[in-house]
Write an enzyme that holds these catalytic residues in place. Structure first.
Site, mmCIF file in Angstrom:
data_model
loop_
_atom_site.group_PDB
_atom_site.id
_atom_site.type_symbol
_atom_site.label_atom_id
_atom_site.label_comp_id
_atom_site.label_asym_id
_atom_site.label_seq_id
_atom_site.Cartn_x
_atom_site.Cartn_y
_atom_site.Cartn_z
ATOM 1 N N VAL A 116 0.864 -1.184 0.000
ATOM 2 C CA VAL A 116 0.000 0.000 0.000
ATOM 3 C C VAL A 116 0.896 1.228 0.000
ATOM 4 O O VAL A 116 1.822 1.307 0.790
ATOM 5 C CB VAL A 116 -0.894 0.031 1.264
ATOM 6 C CG1 VAL A 116 -1.788 1.257 1.243
ATOM 7 C CG2 VAL A 116 -1.716 -1.237 1.370
ATOM 8 N N SER A 164 0.522 8.544 -2.853
ATOM 9 C CA SER A 164 -0.239 7.773 -3.829
ATOM 10 C C SER A 164 -0.744 8.689 -4.932
ATOM 11 O O SER A 164 -1.266 9.768 -4.671
ATOM 12 C CB SER A 164 -1.437 7.099 -3.163
ATOM 13 O OG SER A 164 -2.329 6.627 -4.162
ATOM 14 N N GLU A 222 1.911 -3.458 -12.312
ATOM 15 C CA GLU A 222 0.473 -3.223 -12.193
ATOM 16 C C GLU A 222 -0.112 -2.814 -13.539
ATOM 17 O O GLU A 222 -0.247 -1.617 -13.822
ATOM 18 C CB GLU A 222 0.194 -2.118 -11.158
ATOM 19 C CG GLU A 222 0.506 -2.537 -9.743
ATOM 20 C CD GLU A 222 0.011 -1.533 -8.698
ATOM 21 O OE1 GLU A 222 0.158 -1.819 -7.518
ATOM 22 O OE2 GLU A 222 -0.538 -0.492 -9.091
HETATM 23 ZN ZN ZN Z 1 -3.853 2.159 -8.631
#
Ligand code: ZN
Length: 379
Positions: free
Chosen positions: A285, A291, A348
């Protein structure tokens, strides 16, 4: 100057040499060893008396040296703390053998999953998505998304997305992007909002603000400046027969903090100490404040028939379409395969980041990630 010498008492050296001399006279074949033994005795006693005579001076020098060594930093090497992308990720790898993991979380998190689907008339395979695995444990992606099946009730049709009021107008954006990308040698600026680098080493500035826009009537938000490019991309994919389902777009810092804290708790329960838990959590995370979802420029995309955020998405038609075409609309697959040590995040294929058409084209053609782009064009 020694009283003992004055009184002709033999010193230790004289005694030893005399003894060796007697021994050698009796055993002539050991003459060679006798010579060596005498040399050693002479040297050791000379050294010993020299040290003894200068003991105060030598002690002073030793004290001074000790003071400088102990007071200077080189005797205490500072452990590197997240100084570079590469060292950080390599170090992380060492911690637990599990690297760039996306770990499991509570099933109740499924309800939190924010999703916008773009199935419907335009996409042939429309509502083929089922939630048969909806109870499966969801997992986080590298940015703290909840990975797992997406609730059907959360899905919003493509027509809804494409018909949502848009003040800026997609044509204007398209024009801007085209102007932007006309010159191959576009000058990039570190101040460009769309090139903002956000990762563990580059947290979001405290004063950063941006206007959000609704991606759909469902209330899902993103930076309003990427709304038109996003619509164009979704529509283009749909016309190629590829469904793109947008989930987990903009996310507030509070939510990111909650996701991160829960991840640290998860590893603490596994028996890791706090530092290890923090390190492991930071791989699964993104640390709050770092982020891309918090600046509204990142989107996670799934597709009909494949609603898990995992590597397998890269092999779906949607995953392949995004890898090959998203740059035309200013988006890039942010965490590429083979760049894990630079981004610090696992591969990802679903995490799409807006950087603008010019930068996206450069990154696509050179096969580089945003960190490398910064190194090459902005530093
Ligand atoms: Zn994402």
């Amino acid at each position: 100057m020694n009283n003992k010498n004055v009184s002709f008492e033999p010193t230790f050296r004289e005694k030893a040499v005399r003894r060796i001399g007697k021994f050698v006279k009796k055993n002539r074949k050991f003459y060679f060893f006798g010579v060596i033994a005498v040399a050693v005795v002479v040297f050791v006693t000379a050294l010993g008396s020299a040290l003894y005579d200068n003991r105060k001076r030598l002690l002073s020098i030793a004290c001074v040296l000790l003071f400088f060594v102990s007071s200077s930093s080189f005797s205490y090497p500072v452990l590197p703390m997240d100084v570079s992308f590469v060292s950080d990720s390599i170090r992380s790898e060492d911690v637990a053998g599990t690297t760039y993991v996306s770990a499991e979380v509570d099933a109740k998190d499924v309800a939190d999953l924010e999703t916008i689907s773009i199935d419907d008339q335009t996409v042939p395979t429309g509502s083929s998505y089922t939630k048969e695995d909806a109870d499966k444990d969801p997992v986080y992606d590298g940015n703290g998304e909840l990975l797992g099946e997406v609730l059907e009730s959360d899905q919003i049709s493509i027509s809804e997305i494409l018909n949502t009021e848009d003040e800026t107008g997609s044509k204007d954006i398209e024009q801007e992007d085209n102007d932007d990308s006309v010159a191959g040698n576009t000058q990039f600026s570190a101040d460009d909002w769309n090139l903002m680098l956000v990762n563990k080493q580059h947290p979001i500035p405290d004063n950063y603000t941006f206007a959000t826009a609704q991606i759909s009537s469902g209330g899902k938000l993103c930076d309003e400046r990427i709304l038109s490019p996003l619509r164009q991309m979704v529509a283009a994919a749909a016309s190629d027969g590829v469904s793109l389902v947008v989930c987990s777009p903009y996310r507030s810092n509070n939510r990111q903090e909650m996701l991160f804290a829960r991840k640290v708790d998860y590893y603490l329960e596994q028996g890791y100490d706090y530092m290890q838990s923090y390190t492991l959590a930071s791989q699964a995370v993104t640390i709050p404040g770092s982020s891309e979802h918090e600046i509204g420029l990142a989107l996670d995309i799934i597709t009909d028939g494949y609603s898990s955020l995992d590597e397998g998405f890269g092999d779906t038609p949607a995953g392949k379409w995004l890898a090959q075409n998203s740059y035309k609309y200013g988006f890039v697959v942010r965490y590429l395969k083979g760049k894990e040590e630079i981004t610090g995040i696992e591969y990802e294929p679903w995490h799409i980041r807006y950087v603008g058409v010019s930068a996206a084209t450069v990154m696509y053609e050179e096969g580089i990630c945003l960190e490398e782009f910064w190194d090459e064009y902005l530093y």
